[in-house]
Write an enzyme that holds these catalytic residues in place. Sequence first.
Site, mmCIF file in Angstrom:
data_model
loop_
_atom_site.group_PDB
_atom_site.id
_atom_site.type_symbol
_atom_site.label_atom_id
_atom_site.label_comp_id
_atom_site.label_asym_id
_atom_site.label_seq_id
_atom_site.Cartn_x
_atom_site.Cartn_y
_atom_site.Cartn_z
ATOM 1 N N CYS A 9 24.757 -7.004 -16.536
ATOM 2 C CA CYS A 9 23.842 -6.645 -15.441
ATOM 3 C C CYS A 9 22.498 -6.133 -15.938
ATOM 4 C CB CYS A 9 24.491 -5.620 -14.528
ATOM 5 S SG CYS A 9 25.989 -6.248 -13.779
ATOM 6 N N HIS B 83 19.350 -1.818 -10.300
ATOM 7 C CA HIS B 83 20.382 -2.857 -10.276
ATOM 8 C C HIS B 83 21.286 -2.597 -9.083
ATOM 9 C CE1 HIS B 83 23.576 -5.483 -11.155
ATOM 10 N NE2 HIS B 83 24.422 -4.533 -11.494
ATOM 11 N N ASN C 225 26.314 -7.809 -5.870
ATOM 12 C CA ASN C 225 25.845 -7.579 -7.240
ATOM 13 C C ASN C 225 25.635 -8.939 -7.914
ATOM 14 O OD1 ASN C 225 25.629 -7.120 -9.986
ATOM 15 N ND2 ASN C 225 27.325 -5.690 -10.107
#
Length: 327
Positions: A113, A254, A284
Amino acid sequence: MTHSKIIGTGASVPEKVLTNSDLEEFLDTSDEWISTRTGIKERRVSVNESAVDLSEGAANEAIKAAGLTPDDIDLIIVGTVTPDMSFPSTACFLQERLGVRPSVPAFDVSAACSGFLFALDTADKYIVSGAAEKVLVVGVDIFSRIVDWKDRATCVLFGDGAGAVVLSKSSDKGEGLLSSNIHSDGSLWRSLFAPGATAYNPFKPDSGEDTNPYVQMHGGETFKLAVKTIAAACNEALMAAGLKSEDVSILIPHQANERIITAVAKRLGLTDSQVCINIDRYGNTSAGSIPIALDEVVRGGRVKSGDILLFVSFGGGLTWASTLVKW
Ligand code: ACO
């Protein structure tokens, strides 16, 4: 001294929308559980789009917004952990698709990520050292291909997508990237990982045929680590530039969990209007998350010249990163 600045943004997500109600059809879950624990209402999943397809869409928008053509690009860096093939890299595929000049270097970075911010940091170092002037930086992931769609604890969290920026050389010291920090702690890899197909060794009996290749996560542990680490990473970026949290125009974190984002915002004393949240629509998207959100606020007219933008990420590795930008 040379600095770098973002001169164009772009994003591309798959067409197919998968809502929480759609998930209820084949999983023991509910819209209520997913919304209250994560803030996610729907995500995009790729049916026909590959990692390079999404990257190409995002990259074309970013290059156009920068007022450039692919001929101007002298380095391509893609952050991803879900490339279309083990090799070539997604960046090499993208070079061919865009028609970026042969001999221009193109490579992927792997930081889950945090992939986009690791790629952005690398691009910044190339520019500051004088090795590049116009860098195409992409974050893309297709987690729908590496999650176990029978595991409700993980598959509901992720979505697919790509975002891109063009990072350019700038001689104005007061603008662009003010600070960029990347970090890893390999001793914590067990919190979050995906073995993939490489766990299998055909020459070693019982070496991985039964290994679960999909994304595995210790959710609660990761949640606590994420809040602590993300808040510290934000402070690191601010301190390096001599700024305070009240100077931040927009925090673009994020998008892993809305509860993580609001906990971090509270620790930093940020108001709702200072924080960008779009997890409700995309879930996500791993390396795609920050550049997709950035493109949304830029195209939505939420960013004006002189604004201070703070990007922060946390992900598998473990990896974390923060970047402070004066727009
Ligand atoms: N639907 C319904 N129930 C569920 C679901 C679901 N989709 N998933 C789990 N549950 C159940 C569990 O089985 C458990 O039931 P039990 O109490 O009967 O055993 C219960 O819900 C609670 O489960 P927890 O895992 O304790 O739920 P929690 O409140 O911790 O939320 C979550 C889980 C959303 C995953 C949270 O821990 C989280 O967001 N963690 C951090 C994620 C993150 O930041 N990842 C890093 C970035 S990702 C990357 O780098 C690739």
